[in-house]
Motif scaffolding. Structure first.
Motif, mmCIF file in Angstrom:
data_model
loop_
_atom_site.group_PDB
_atom_site.id
_atom_site.type_symbol
_atom_site.label_atom_id
_atom_site.label_comp_id
_atom_site.label_asym_id
_atom_site.label_seq_id
_atom_site.Cartn_x
_atom_site.Cartn_y
_atom_site.Cartn_z
ATOM 1 N N ASP A 103 108.612 84.108 2.735
ATOM 2 C CA ASP A 103 109.534 84.222 3.859
ATOM 3 C C ASP A 103 109.779 85.671 4.252
ATOM 4 O O ASP A 103 109.826 86.001 5.440
ATOM 5 N N GLU A 104 109.947 86.527 3.245
ATOM 6 C CA GLU A 104 110.283 87.909 3.561
ATOM 7 C C GLU A 104 109.167 88.631 4.312
ATOM 8 O O GLU A 104 109.419 89.557 5.090
ATOM 9 N N GLU A 105 107.908 88.196 4.113
ATOM 10 C CA GLU A 105 106.809 88.820 4.839
ATOM 11 C C GLU A 105 106.786 88.352 6.297
ATOM 12 O O GLU A 105 106.470 89.120 7.209
ATOM 13 N N TRP A 106 107.115 87.090 6.527
ATOM 14 C CA TRP A 106 107.258 86.602 7.897
ATOM 15 C C TRP A 106 108.366 87.388 8.611
ATOM 16 O O TRP A 106 108.218 87.795 9.764
ATOM 17 N N THR A 107 109.479 87.598 7.899
ATOM 18 C CA THR A 107 110.602 88.333 8.479
ATOM 19 C C THR A 107 110.223 89.774 8.767
ATOM 20 O O THR A 107 110.554 90.318 9.829
ATOM 21 N N ARG A 108 109.523 90.419 7.843
ATOM 22 C CA ARG A 108 109.087 91.804 8.046
ATOM 23 C C ARG A 108 108.170 91.914 9.259
ATOM 24 O O ARG A 108 108.302 92.824 10.079
ATOM 25 N N MET A 109 107.242 90.981 9.392
ATOM 26 C CA MET A 109 106.314 91.008 10.511
ATOM 27 C C MET A 109 107.067 90.870 11.834
ATOM 28 O O MET A 109 106.773 91.559 12.817
ATOM 29 N N PHE A 110 108.070 89.996 11.853
ATOM 30 C CA PHE A 110 108.864 89.798 13.058
ATOM 31 C C PHE A 110 109.715 91.027 13.371
ATOM 32 O O PHE A 110 109.770 91.491 14.513
ATOM 33 N N GLU A 111 110.363 91.585 12.360
ATOM 34 C CA GLU A 111 111.234 92.739 12.557
ATOM 35 C C GLU A 111 110.460 93.944 13.066
ATOM 36 O O GLU A 111 110.880 94.621 14.011
ATOM 37 N N VAL A 112 109.323 94.237 12.442
ATOM 38 C CA VAL A 112 108.564 95.438 12.802
ATOM 39 C C VAL A 112 107.784 95.229 14.093
ATOM 40 O O VAL A 112 107.813 96.063 15.003
ATOM 41 N N ASN A 113 107.076 94.126 14.198
ATOM 42 C CA ASN A 113 106.144 93.938 15.314
ATOM 43 C C ASN A 113 106.793 93.421 16.592
ATOM 44 O O ASN A 113 106.280 93.685 17.678
ATOM 45 N N VAL A 114 107.879 92.673 16.456
ATOM 46 C CA VAL A 114 108.520 92.098 17.645
ATOM 47 C C VAL A 114 109.848 92.786 17.956
ATOM 48 O O VAL A 114 110.047 93.322 19.050
ATOM 49 N N MET A 115 110.757 92.806 16.997
ATOM 50 C CA MET A 115 112.088 93.330 17.261
ATOM 51 C C MET A 115 112.103 94.825 17.532
ATOM 52 O O MET A 115 112.992 95.314 18.223
ATOM 53 N N SER A 116 111.126 95.547 17.028
ATOM 54 C CA SER A 116 111.082 96.985 17.338
ATOM 55 C C SER A 116 110.954 97.193 18.842
ATOM 56 O O SER A 116 111.640 98.038 19.427
ATOM 57 N N GLY A 117 110.088 96.420 19.487
ATOM 58 C CA GLY A 117 109.922 96.536 20.937
ATOM 59 C C GLY A 117 111.138 96.056 21.699
ATOM 60 O O GLY A 117 111.497 96.627 22.740
ATOM 61 N N VAL A 118 111.775 95.008 21.194
ATOM 62 C CA VAL A 118 112.997 94.507 21.815
ATOM 63 C C VAL A 118 114.084 95.575 21.766
ATOM 64 O O VAL A 118 114.737 95.892 22.774
ATOM 65 N N ARG A 119 114.265 96.155 20.580
ATOM 66 C CA ARG A 119 115.340 97.141 20.405
ATOM 67 C C ARG A 119 115.086 98.402 21.229
ATOM 68 O O ARG A 119 116.001 98.929 21.875
ATOM 69 N N ALA A 120 113.859 98.894 21.195
ATOM 70 C CA ALA A 120 113.546 100.108 21.951
ATOM 71 C C ALA A 120 113.720 99.878 23.449
ATOM 72 O O ALA A 120 114.295 100.716 24.153
ATOM 73 N N SER A 121 113.235 98.756 23.939
ATOM 74 C CA SER A 121 113.351 98.457 25.371
ATOM 75 C C SER A 121 114.814 98.335 25.781
ATOM 76 O O SER A 121 115.216 98.787 26.867
ATOM 77 N N PHE A 156 101.109 85.507 15.136
ATOM 78 C CA PHE A 156 102.383 84.999 15.659
ATOM 79 C C PHE A 156 103.224 86.134 16.253
ATOM 80 O O PHE A 156 103.780 86.014 17.343
ATOM 81 N N SER A 157 103.272 87.254 15.547
ATOM 82 C CA SER A 157 104.085 88.376 16.033
ATOM 83 C C SER A 157 103.500 88.975 17.303
ATOM 84 O O SER A 157 104.240 89.393 18.203
ATOM 85 N N LYS A 158 102.182 89.000 17.409
ATOM 86 C CA LYS A 158 101.556 89.577 18.592
ATOM 87 C C LYS A 158 101.652 88.640 19.798
ATOM 88 O O LYS A 158 101.679 89.091 20.936
ATOM 89 N N THR A 159 101.722 87.343 19.560
ATOM 90 C CA THR A 159 102.035 86.416 20.646
ATOM 91 C C THR A 159 103.461 86.657 21.130
ATOM 92 O O THR A 159 103.754 86.592 22.330
ATOM 93 N N GLY A 160 104.339 86.975 20.189
ATOM 94 C CA GLY A 160 105.716 87.317 20.544
ATOM 95 C C GLY A 160 105.789 88.501 21.484
ATOM 96 O O GLY A 160 106.597 88.524 22.421
ATOM 97 N N ASN A 161 104.953 89.514 21.259
ATOM 98 C CA ASN A 161 104.904 90.662 22.163
ATOM 99 C C ASN A 161 104.587 90.229 23.588
ATOM 100 O O ASN A 161 105.170 90.743 24.553
ATOM 101 N N LEU A 162 103.644 89.295 23.722
ATOM 102 C CA LEU A 162 103.244 88.822 25.046
ATOM 103 C C LEU A 162 104.396 88.100 25.741
ATOM 104 O O LEU A 162 104.621 88.285 26.943
ATOM 105 N N ALA A 163 105.129 87.299 24.988
ATOM 106 C CA ALA A 163 106.248 86.565 25.563
ATOM 107 C C ALA A 163 107.349 87.510 26.030
ATOM 108 O O ALA A 163 107.881 87.379 27.143
ATOM 109 N N VAL A 164 107.684 88.488 25.190
ATOM 110 C CA VAL A 164 108.751 89.425 25.547
ATOM 111 C C VAL A 164 108.347 90.282 26.740
ATOM 112 O O VAL A 164 109.139 90.477 27.674
ATOM 113 N N SER A 165 107.123 90.783 26.738
ATOM 114 C CA SER A 165 106.707 91.674 27.829
ATOM 115 C C SER A 165 106.660 90.935 29.162
ATOM 116 O O SER A 165 107.103 91.464 30.190
#
Length: 262
Positions: A103-121, A156-165
């Motif tokens: 679980d913690e690796e799924w969370t890390r992938m989401f936090e770094v790869n997806v939420m970083s872009g959300v927070r910066a934007s 999964f995290s990179k698909t998240g980037n596409l959805a957010v952008s």
């Protein structure tokens, strides 16, 4: 095409090496004032020295912050409160069988790869809206379309980037702010070099990486890994005034790995 970004401040997250550094270099060459970020102060300083040597007279500075969590963005915001151009590049990847991903690796992938872009934007968008001009770029991956069986959490995290952008671009309809995603394919960054040829030289890593592409990404039309500079060229373009009509797009620099026309 002469891309001029003089007078623009560009922040590139995760930019001390690899694709991020190549993007920072390309933006600096176009005249932007570039902010490099990395987790370690030493890495940031070394990258600044390298960048200044490559682009004499470039306006570059750096911020050391862990952008894998919300606290790191407080550090970045305090140091750099404004950006005209934001490239959400910071990310992690690793090969791991699905049943072995905790679980913690799924969370890390989401936090770094997806939420970083959300927070910066979220931090830099208000300033762009005030000026009615801005460029936000998410570095996704062809893995966001072709989910790799050996790193599903990364895909999964990179698909998240596409959805957010895409959603963020739609929310900014009619403004002078564009939001796009760039999708690299297999690229010979430092991280990939160490993965395929730990301790080996660049030529060895390139040979092994090219063999991997032919064996495991057989749909590749390029039939080799890309260079970080080849990816950076696309990013610099979408950050330019010339790309004013390109927004909400998923722009592939994948060497043709994704086997679809659209």
């Amino acid at each position: 095409m002469n891309i001029v970004l003089s007078g623009k401040t560009a922040i590139v997250t995760g930019s001390t090496r690899g694709i991020g550094y190549a993007i920072a270099l390309g933006l600096a060459r176009a005249g932007a004032s570039v902010v490099i970020t990395g987790r370690k102060q030493e890495d940031v300083e070394q990258s600044l020295v390298k960048l200044r040597a490559a682009v004499p007279g470039a306006q570059v500075r750096g911020v050391a912050a862990d952008l894998g969590n919300a606290a790191g963005f407080e550090v970045l915001k305090a140091a750099e409160p404004h950006a005209d151009i934001l490239v959400n590049n910071v990310g992690v990847f690793n090969l791991q069988p699905f049943a072995e991903i905790p679980d913690e690796e799924w969370t890390r992938m989401f936090e770094v790869n997806v939420m970083s872009g959300v927070r910066a934007s979220r931090i830099y968008l208000p300033g762009m809206q005030q000026n009615n001009w801005g460029r936000i770029v998410f570095i996704s991956s062809e893995s966001g379309l072709n989910i790799p069986a050996d790193m599903i959490h990364y895909g999964f995290s990179k698909t998240g980037n596409l959805a957010v952008s895409r959603g963020l671009a739609k929310s900014l309809a009619g403004t002078g702010i564009t939001v796009n995603a760039v999708l690299p394919g297999p690229t010979l960054s430092e991280g990939v070099q160490q993965l395929v040829a730990p301790g080996g030289d660049l030529a060895t890593a390139e040979r092994i990486a090219n063999e991997f592409v032919k064996a495991h990404r057989s749909s590749s039309i390029l039939q080799r890994v890309a260079t970080p500079e080849e990816v950076a060229n696309m990013v610099v373009y979408v950050c330019s005034p010339q790309a004013s009509a390109t927004t909400g797009a998923a722009l592939r620099v994948d060497g043709g790995v994704v086997d679809t026309i659209a």
